[in-house]
Scaffold this active site. Structure first.
Site, PDB file in Angstrom:
ATOM      1  N   SER A   9    -115.803   1.829-104.561  1.00  0.00           N
ATOM      2  CA  SER A   9    -116.456   0.602-104.109  1.00  0.00           C
ATOM      3  C   SER A   9    -115.911   0.236-102.733  1.00  0.00           C
ATOM      4  O   SER A   9    -114.753   0.559-102.411  1.00  0.00           O
ATOM      5  CB  SER A   9    -116.144  -0.523-105.095  1.00  0.00           C
ATOM      6  OG  SER A   9    -116.390  -1.778-104.504  1.00  0.00           O
ATOM      7  N   TYR A  32    -109.570  -4.437-109.343  1.00  0.00           N
ATOM      8  CA  TYR A  32    -110.723  -3.563-109.125  1.00  0.00           C
ATOM      9  C   TYR A  32    -110.485  -2.644-107.910  1.00  0.00           C
ATOM     10  O   TYR A  32    -110.754  -1.440-107.957  1.00  0.00           O
ATOM     11  CB  TYR A  32    -111.936  -4.462-108.912  1.00  0.00           C
ATOM     12  CG  TYR A  32    -113.258  -3.798-108.744  1.00  0.00           C
ATOM     13  CD1 TYR A  32    -113.851  -3.080-109.782  1.00  0.00           C
ATOM     14  CD2 TYR A  32    -113.968  -3.911-107.539  1.00  0.00           C
ATOM     15  CE1 TYR A  32    -115.098  -2.499-109.615  1.00  0.00           C
ATOM     16  CE2 TYR A  32    -115.207  -3.342-107.371  1.00  0.00           C
ATOM     17  CZ  TYR A  32    -115.766  -2.628-108.411  1.00  0.00           C
ATOM     18  OH  TYR A  32    -116.998  -2.048-108.243  1.00  0.00           O
ATOM     19  N   LYS A  54    -110.355   1.347-107.979  1.00  0.00           N
ATOM     20  CA  LYS A  54    -111.399   2.090-107.274  1.00  0.00           C
ATOM     21  C   LYS A  54    -110.812   3.040-106.219  1.00  0.00           C
ATOM     22  O   LYS A  54    -111.385   4.096-105.965  1.00  0.00           O
ATOM     23  CB  LYS A  54    -112.394   1.116-106.627  1.00  0.00           C
ATOM     24  CG  LYS A  54    -113.333   0.447-107.636  1.00  0.00           C
ATOM     25  CD  LYS A  54    -114.062   1.467-108.493  1.00  0.00           C
ATOM     26  CE  LYS A  54    -115.374   0.999-109.057  1.00  0.00           C
ATOM     27  NZ  LYS A  54    -115.926   1.995-110.028  1.00  0.00           N
TER      28      LYS A  54
HETATM   29  P1  NAI Z   1    -123.405  -2.582-114.804  1.00  0.00           P
HETATM   30  O1  NAI Z   1    -122.569  -3.636-115.429  1.00  0.00           O
HETATM   31  O2  NAI Z   1    -124.867  -2.826-114.690  1.00  0.00           O
HETATM   32  O3  NAI Z   1    -123.175  -1.197-115.544  1.00  0.00           O
HETATM   33  C1  NAI Z   1    -121.911  -0.771-115.943  1.00  0.00           C
HETATM   34  C2  NAI Z   1    -121.999  -0.265-117.361  1.00  0.00           C
HETATM   35  O4  NAI Z   1    -120.744   0.237-117.793  1.00  0.00           O
HETATM   36  C3  NAI Z   1    -122.399  -1.368-118.354  1.00  0.00           C
HETATM   37  O5  NAI Z   1    -123.605  -1.030-119.001  1.00  0.00           O
HETATM   38  C4  NAI Z   1    -121.222  -1.407-119.326  1.00  0.00           C
HETATM   39  O6  NAI Z   1    -121.608  -1.674-120.678  1.00  0.00           O
HETATM   40  C5  NAI Z   1    -120.624  -0.024-119.177  1.00  0.00           C
HETATM   41  N1  NAI Z   1    -119.217   0.009-119.600  1.00  0.00           N
HETATM   42  C6  NAI Z   1    -118.252  -0.884-119.294  1.00  0.00           C
HETATM   43  N2  NAI Z   1    -117.114  -0.531-119.875  1.00  0.00           N
HETATM   44  C7  NAI Z   1    -117.335   0.619-120.570  1.00  0.00           C
HETATM   45  C8  NAI Z   1    -116.517   1.465-121.367  1.00  0.00           C
HETATM   46  N3  NAI Z   1    -115.248   1.177-121.568  1.00  0.00           N
HETATM   47  N4  NAI Z   1    -117.089   2.557-121.909  1.00  0.00           N
HETATM   48  C9  NAI Z   1    -118.388   2.843-121.701  1.00  0.00           C
HETATM   49  N5  NAI Z   1    -119.214   2.058-120.973  1.00  0.00           N
HETATM   50  C10 NAI Z   1    -118.692   0.968-120.407  1.00  0.00           C
HETATM   51  O7  NAI Z   1    -122.767  -2.295-113.365  1.00  0.00           O
HETATM   52  P2  NAI Z   1    -123.314  -1.565-112.064  1.00  0.00           P
HETATM   53  O8  NAI Z   1    -123.439  -2.591-111.012  1.00  0.00           O
HETATM   54  O9  NAI Z   1    -124.455  -0.688-112.361  1.00  0.00           O
HETATM   55  O10 NAI Z   1    -122.029  -0.683-111.670  1.00  0.00           O
HETATM   56  C11 NAI Z   1    -121.895   0.680-111.974  1.00  0.00           C
HETATM   57  C12 NAI Z   1    -120.690   1.230-111.252  1.00  0.00           C
HETATM   58  O11 NAI Z   1    -120.848   1.068-109.836  1.00  0.00           O
HETATM   59  C13 NAI Z   1    -119.387   0.532-111.605  1.00  0.00           C
HETATM   60  O12 NAI Z   1    -118.345   1.477-111.637  1.00  0.00           O
HETATM   61  C14 NAI Z   1    -119.175  -0.421-110.456  1.00  0.00           C
HETATM   62  O13 NAI Z   1    -117.822  -0.756-110.275  1.00  0.00           O
HETATM   63  C15 NAI Z   1    -119.718   0.397-109.309  1.00  0.00           C
HETATM   64  N6  NAI Z   1    -120.100  -0.395-108.151  1.00  0.00           N
HETATM   65  C16 NAI Z   1    -121.172  -1.200-108.179  1.00  0.00           C
HETATM   66  C17 NAI Z   1    -121.515  -1.944-107.039  1.00  0.00           C
HETATM   67  C18 NAI Z   1    -122.726  -2.763-106.991  1.00  0.00           C
HETATM   68  O14 NAI Z   1    -123.036  -3.247-105.886  1.00  0.00           O
HETATM   69  N7  NAI Z   1    -123.444  -2.932-108.108  1.00  0.00           N
HETATM   70  C19 NAI Z   1    -120.680  -1.931-105.839  1.00  0.00           C
HETATM   71  C20 NAI Z   1    -119.600  -0.987-105.909  1.00  0.00           C
HETATM   72  C21 NAI Z   1    -119.331  -0.273-107.027  1.00  0.00           C
END
Ligand code: NAI
Length: 307
Positions: free
Chosen positions: A152, A165, A169
């Site tokens: 990130s 975080y 990351k």
């Molecule tokens: P999101 O919350 O929509 O999706 C993340 C998913 O991971 C969720 O469905 C959640 O249930 C699942 N999860 C959480 N803990 C878990 C575990 N222990 N075991 C299995 N599944 C688990 O989030 P999003 O925004 O799609 O983010 C996805 C990735 O991208 C993350 O790693 C986030 O840190 C990274 N990211 C996102 C950014 C953004 O702008 N949305 C920016 C930078 C990084």
């Protein structure tokens, strides 16, 4: 060039929502057999549900693709092992692994309970370690693997209130830096995406007018490319969002080298700090060894003989 994933097995963590869901749908639409892993909890990691992963699997199947749901918790070593075993039992050894699962527990560092620090490290950093560790020997044995980690801009550049975080990351980037070397001779390529998207973990951060531009789908093309057989890149950090793609890198300035065998005082460092931190001509290194070689080149004023 046409990028297809027929007969490829892809494991995607956190694929029940947001970015992971988009990766799963796209890979399946290009022929991959996809293991959709998601614990189904809240954004802070509390709770769990089978619904998100199952819904994505149902959507993939309705569109004619192949997928199976996994509800394992990747922050637990056993959960990560179960996930990879399930993939192997159902579809075969994974060719593609996308470590994407994530949670947030933002708070300023002074007010952050260590439990919240550790929980975020466990899901992002250890979750990535555990799942990769379970898949690695299978990829190594078959001489093939495409792995995409998730970092990130918070980790790369810092963000107030996200010390946990950010640490997790950037830890993932360190993991990639060594695994790219260990995977090289087995055709295991490890890259890292730094996404920006209006999904759950990005909610509340972006202005409303930017939301349509920030669809996860604008990140997915880069992740899918990094998962492809044609992609030879390894060790890259690719920033992606709103259709912009760029490479991020850790670089070192040329620096200042004091003559050897003389005392170096803090005052000398202070007086030369502008030169030390002048990034003109900054250089990236492929491995730690190259940074050491560079130091010796500067010390001796000569290039190391080629081995
Ligand atoms: P999101 O919350 O929509 O999706 C993340 C998913 O991971 C969720 O469905 C959640 O249930 C699942 N999860 C959480 N803990 C878990 C575990 N222990 N075991 C299995 N599944 C688990 O989030 P999003 O925004 O799609 O983010 C996805 C990735 O991208 C993350 O790693 C986030 O840190 C990274 N990211 C996102 C950014 C953004 O702008 N949305 C920016 C930078 C990084």
């Amino acid at each position: 060039m046409s990028i297809r994933f027929d007969d490829r097995v892809a494991v995607i963590t956190g694929a029940g929502n947001g970015l992971g869901r988009s990766y799963a749908m796209y890979l399946a639409s290009r022929g991959a057999r996809v293991v959709v892993n998601d614990l189904g909890g809240q954004a802070d990691g509390s709770g769990q549900s089978t619904a998100p992963a199952q819904m994505v699997v149902d959507e993939i199947k309705a569109a004619g693709g192949e997928a199976v749901a996994s509800f394992d918790d990747v922050s637990q070593f056993e959960g990560a092992g179960n996930l990879i075993r399930q993939a192997q039992d159902h579809f075969g050894a994974p060719d593609i692994l996308i470590c994407n699962a994530g949670i947030l527990r933002d708070k300023s560092f002074a007010g952050m309970a260590m439990e919240d620090f550790e929980a975020v490290l466990r899901v992002h950093l250890l979750g990535t370690v555990y799942v990769t560790r379970a898949a690695w020997p299978l990829m190594k044995a078959r001489g093939y693997g495409r792995i995409v980690f998730t970092t990130s801009v918070s980790g790369l550049y810092g963000n107030f209130g996200q010390a946990n975080y950010s640490a997790a990351k950037l830890g993932i980037v360190g993991l990639m830096n060594s695994l790219k070397l260990e995977g090289e001779k087995y055709n295991i390529r490890v890259n890292t995406i730094a996404p920006i998207a209006a999904s759950r973990l990005g909610a509340g951060i972006f202005p409303d007018e930017a939301m349509p531009l920030l669809k996860p789908e604008y990140v997915t093309a880069a992740v899918v490319w990094l998962c492809s057989e044609q992609c030879r890149a390894t060790g890259d950090i690719i920033a992606a969002g709103a259709g912009r793609f760029a490479k991020a890198q850790i670089v070192e300035s040329p620096g200042i080298c004091f003559p050897p065998n003389q005392e170096v005082t803090p005052e000398m460092v202070a007086e030369n700090y502008a030169g030390i931190s002048d990034m003109t001509g900054a250089q990236a290194f492929d491995r730690s060894h190259d940074a050491v070689i560079k130091l010796f080149e500067m010390l001796t004023g000569r290039k190391e003989p080629e081995s």
